[in-house]
Design an enzyme around this catalytic site. Structure first.
Site, PDB file in Angstrom:
ATOM      1  N   ASN A   1       0.854  -1.188   0.000  1.00 48.93           N
ATOM      2  CA  ASN A   1       0.000   0.000   0.000  1.00 48.93           C
ATOM      3  C   ASN A   1       0.893   1.241   0.000  1.00 48.93           C
ATOM      4  OD1 ASN A   1      -1.767   2.046   0.444  1.00 48.93           O
ATOM      5  ND2 ASN A   1      -2.642   1.207   2.336  1.00 48.93           N
TER       6      ASN A   1
ATOM      7  N   ASN B   1       3.082   6.870  -9.295  1.00 47.65           N
ATOM      8  CA  ASN B   1       1.925   6.792 -10.201  1.00 47.65           C
ATOM      9  C   ASN B   1       0.630   6.379  -9.508  1.00 47.65           C
ATOM     10  OD1 ASN B   1       0.617   6.210 -13.003  1.00 47.65           O
ATOM     11  ND2 ASN B   1       0.469   4.263 -11.890  1.00 47.65           N
TER      12      ASN B   1
ATOM     13  N   SER C   1      -1.936  15.750 -12.633  1.00 49.94           N
ATOM     14  CA  SER C   1      -3.108  15.758 -13.516  1.00 49.94           C
ATOM     15  C   SER C   1      -3.347  17.200 -13.954  1.00 49.94           C
ATOM     16  CB  SER C   1      -4.346  15.266 -12.763  1.00 49.94           C
ATOM     17  OG  SER C   1      -5.526  15.589 -13.485  1.00 49.94           O
TER      18      SER C   1
ATOM     19  N   TYR D   1      -9.217  15.395  -5.217  1.00 50.93           N
ATOM     20  CA  TYR D   1      -8.284  14.890  -6.234  1.00 50.93           C
ATOM     21  C   TYR D   1      -7.394  16.022  -6.764  1.00 50.93           C
ATOM     22  CZ  TYR D   1      -6.864  12.350 -10.510  1.00 50.93           C
ATOM     23  OH  TYR D   1      -6.155  11.734 -11.523  1.00 50.93           O
TER      24      TYR D   1
ATOM     25  N   ALA E   1      -6.618  18.835  -5.318  1.00 46.96           N
ATOM     26  CA  ALA E   1      -5.670  19.279  -4.274  1.00 46.96           C
ATOM     27  C   ALA E   1      -4.508  18.302  -4.164  1.00 46.96           C
ATOM     28  CB  ALA E   1      -6.396  19.414  -2.935  1.00 46.96           C
ATOM     29  N   SER E   2      -4.815  17.004  -4.248  1.00 48.97           N
ATOM     30  CA  SER E   2      -3.733  16.015  -4.144  1.00 48.97           C
ATOM     31  C   SER E   2      -2.782  16.147  -5.327  1.00 48.97           C
ATOM     32  CB  SER E   2      -4.297  14.590  -4.071  1.00 48.97           C
ATOM     33  OG  SER E   2      -4.824  14.168  -5.325  1.00 48.97           O
ATOM     34  N   LYS E   3      -3.328  16.413  -6.512  1.00 51.70           N
ATOM     35  CA  LYS E   3      -2.486  16.489  -7.712  1.00 51.70           C
ATOM     36  C   LYS E   3      -1.696  17.800  -7.748  1.00 51.70           C
ATOM     37  CE  LYS E   3      -3.532  12.468  -9.370  1.00 51.70           C
ATOM     38  NZ  LYS E   3      -2.493  11.414  -9.392  1.00 51.70           N
TER      39      LYS E   3
ATOM     40  N   ILE F   1      -7.297  10.424 -20.011  1.00 49.64           N
ATOM     41  CA  ILE F   1      -6.606   9.242 -20.528  1.00 49.64           C
ATOM     42  C   ILE F   1      -7.530   8.029 -20.403  1.00 49.64           C
ATOM     43  CG2 ILE F   1      -4.526   7.807 -20.340  1.00 49.64           C
ATOM     44  CD1 ILE F   1      -4.011  10.833 -21.020  1.00 49.64           C
TER      45      ILE F   1
HETATM   46  P1  NAI Z   1      -5.944   2.983 -12.726  1.00 52.27           P
HETATM   47  O1  NAI Z   1      -7.019   3.038 -11.694  1.00 52.27           O
HETATM   48  O2  NAI Z   1      -6.153   2.194 -13.958  1.00 52.27           O
HETATM   49  O3  NAI Z   1      -4.567   2.488 -12.054  1.00 52.27           O
HETATM   50  C1  NAI Z   1      -4.143   2.938 -10.803  1.00 52.27           C
HETATM   51  C2  NAI Z   1      -3.341   1.834 -10.152  1.00 52.27           C
HETATM   52  O4  NAI Z   1      -2.932   2.280  -8.855  1.00 52.27           O
HETATM   53  C3  NAI Z   1      -4.161   0.553  -9.946  1.00 52.27           C
HETATM   54  O5  NAI Z   1      -3.420  -0.572 -10.387  1.00 52.27           O
HETATM   55  C4  NAI Z   1      -4.423   0.543  -8.451  1.00 52.27           C
HETATM   56  O6  NAI Z   1      -4.578  -0.747  -7.902  1.00 52.27           O
HETATM   57  C5  NAI Z   1      -3.158   1.226  -7.939  1.00 52.27           C
HETATM   58  N1  NAI Z   1      -3.339   1.736  -6.584  1.00 52.27           N
HETATM   59  C6  NAI Z   1      -4.414   2.415  -6.087  1.00 52.27           C
HETATM   60  N2  NAI Z   1      -4.213   2.669  -4.781  1.00 52.27           N
HETATM   61  C7  NAI Z   1      -2.995   2.163  -4.454  1.00 52.27           C
HETATM   62  C8  NAI Z   1      -2.233   2.124  -3.252  1.00 52.27           C
HETATM   63  N3  NAI Z   1      -2.706   2.651  -2.117  1.00 52.27           N
HETATM   64  N4  NAI Z   1      -1.026   1.516  -3.271  1.00 52.27           N
HETATM   65  C9  NAI Z   1      -0.546   0.972  -4.416  1.00 52.27           C
HETATM   66  N5  NAI Z   1      -1.220   0.983  -5.572  1.00 52.27           N
HETATM   67  C10 NAI Z   1      -2.430   1.572  -5.587  1.00 52.27           C
HETATM   68  O7  NAI Z   1      -5.627   4.503 -13.051  1.00 52.27           O
HETATM   69  P2  NAI Z   1      -4.744   5.168 -14.211  1.00 52.27           P
HETATM   70  O8  NAI Z   1      -5.651   5.887 -15.115  1.00 52.27           O
HETATM   71  O9  NAI Z   1      -3.770   4.204 -14.764  1.00 52.27           O
HETATM   72  O10 NAI Z   1      -4.006   6.287 -13.350  1.00 52.27           O
HETATM   73  C11 NAI Z   1      -2.629   6.255 -12.998  1.00 52.27           C
HETATM   74  C12 NAI Z   1      -2.253   7.607 -12.420  1.00 52.27           C
HETATM   75  O11 NAI Z   1      -2.491   8.621 -13.405  1.00 52.27           O
HETATM   76  C13 NAI Z   1      -3.080   8.010 -11.204  1.00 52.27           C
HETATM   77  O12 NAI Z   1      -2.255   8.687 -10.275  1.00 52.27           O
HETATM   78  C14 NAI Z   1      -4.110   8.964 -11.769  1.00 52.27           C
HETATM   79  O13 NAI Z   1      -4.592   9.868 -10.822  1.00 52.27           O
HETATM   80  C15 NAI Z   1      -3.288   9.643 -12.844  1.00 52.27           C
HETATM   81  N6  NAI Z   1      -4.106  10.290 -13.869  1.00 52.27           N
HETATM   82  C16 NAI Z   1      -4.970   9.559 -14.635  1.00 52.27           C
HETATM   83  C17 NAI Z   1      -5.762  10.200 -15.595  1.00 52.27           C
HETATM   84  C18 NAI Z   1      -6.724   9.470 -16.449  1.00 52.27           C
HETATM   85  O14 NAI Z   1      -7.453  10.136 -17.201  1.00 52.27           O
HETATM   86  N7  NAI Z   1      -6.778   8.144 -16.426  1.00 52.27           N
HETATM   87  C19 NAI Z   1      -5.670  11.653 -15.777  1.00 52.27           C
HETATM   88  C20 NAI Z   1      -4.724  12.313 -14.931  1.00 52.27           C
HETATM   89  C21 NAI Z   1      -3.977  11.637 -14.007  1.00 52.27           C
END
Ligand code: NAI
Length: 248
Positions: free
Chosen positions: A64, A91, A143, A156, A158-160, A189
């Site tokens: 985690n 990420n 983001s 979200y 604020a975190s970003k 994305i």
């Molecule tokens: P996703 O939900 O497909 O993947 C996120 C991954 O992080 C998952 O595998 C999940 O299990 C893992 N995760 C969540 N909480 C966790 C924790 N406490 N410890 C370890 N792993 C954890 O999301 P996606 O789209 O691949 O996003 C990746 C990053 O990109 C995120 O930080 C998201 O906020 C950011 N992002 C995504 C956008 C989008 O449009 N998809 C836009 C802007 C930013």
């Protein structure tokens, strides 16, 4: 010759989505890969196999990212296994959207802890390692809404935004030690995170994007490769928007 030959990258939340695309891209450019996710299930094992196909070392860690002690243990384990860590991609991220008037404390805490504190945890654990190595590249996944704000996503956003402040500060503090820190600010994305939005909301987003399409995880991975590699050796403390001109 790959852009990341001989490097080890640690990527959080990389069993799927953008993190997975980054892991595959880095492996295709010669890096050994350590990645984390909350659980390493069948899906995570599939990711391991796909990375392995590039012929480099890979190991997945169930952890985690929001937990300070677990995170420090992961960094120690990766260092013991790989010998060095040259690239960190923060990420892992979640959303728990809601309008301010309805947002619970739990929604706020969860998003800030997973998205922002996790990056502090990993950065805190890894900077002594990178300082000893006299170099390293840290990439925080921010983001566009961390730059612009977004109704319904105050937690979200604020975190970003916090991830940007973190990267800029680390860049200043650690620059003299050869450590760079930057952010990627993705727009809309296509991934599991956005797939859960209703179709009409997704279509509305795409209408706001001048390039008229959602980005792919590979679009983000290409920029992560630039920031991780020596191609960006004089780039630090920056935010690169990857958003099809949506928010620029
Ligand atoms: P996703 O939900 O497909 O993947 C996120 C991954 O992080 C998952 O595998 C999940 O299990 C893992 N995760 C969540 N909480 C966790 C924790 N406490 N410890 C370890 N792993 C954890 O999301 P996606 O789209 O691949 O996003 C990746 C990053 O990109 C995120 O930080 C998201 O906020 C950011 N992002 C995504 C956008 C989008 O449009 N998809 C836009 C802007 C930013």
């Amino acid at each position: 010759m790959g852009l990341l030959d001989g490097k080890t990258a640690l990527i959080t939340g990389a069993a799927r989505g953008i993190g997975k695309a980054i892991a595959l891209k880095f492996a295709s450019e010669g890096a050994d890969i350590a990645f984390t996710d909350l659980v390493i299930d069948e899906n995570g094992q599939k990711t391991v196999a796909e990375i392995e196909a590039f012929g480099h070392k890979v190991k997945a860690y169930a952890s985690n990212a929001a937990n300070f002690d677990e995170t420090h243990q992961v960094v120690a384990d990766v260092l013991a296994e790989f010998g060095h860590i040259d690239i960190l991609v923060n990420n892992a991220g979640i959303t728990k959207d809601g309008l301010m008037l309805r947002m619970s404390e739990a929604q706020w805490d969860a998003v800030l802890t997973v998205n922002l504190k996790s990056a502090f945890n990993f950065t805190h654990a890894i900077t002594p390692v990178m300082m000893r190595q006299r170099g390293g590249s840290i990439v925080n996944m921010s983001s566009v809404v961390g730059v612009s704000g977004n109704a319904g996503q105050s937690n979200y956003s604020a975190s970003k935004a916090g991830l940007i402040g973190l990267a800029k500060s680390v860049a200043k503090e650690m620059g003299p030690k050869g450590i760079r820190a930057n952010c990627i600010a993705p727009g809309f994305i296509i991934s599991d995170m956005t797939a859960k939005l209703p179709e009409e909301v997704r279509n509305q987003w795409v209408q706001q994007i001048p390039l008229r399409r959602g980005g792919t995880p590979e679009d983000i991975a290409n920029v992560a490769l630039f920031l991780a590699s020596d191609l960006s050796s004089y780039v630090s403390g920056q935010v690169i928007n990857v958003c099809g001109a949506m928010n620029t």
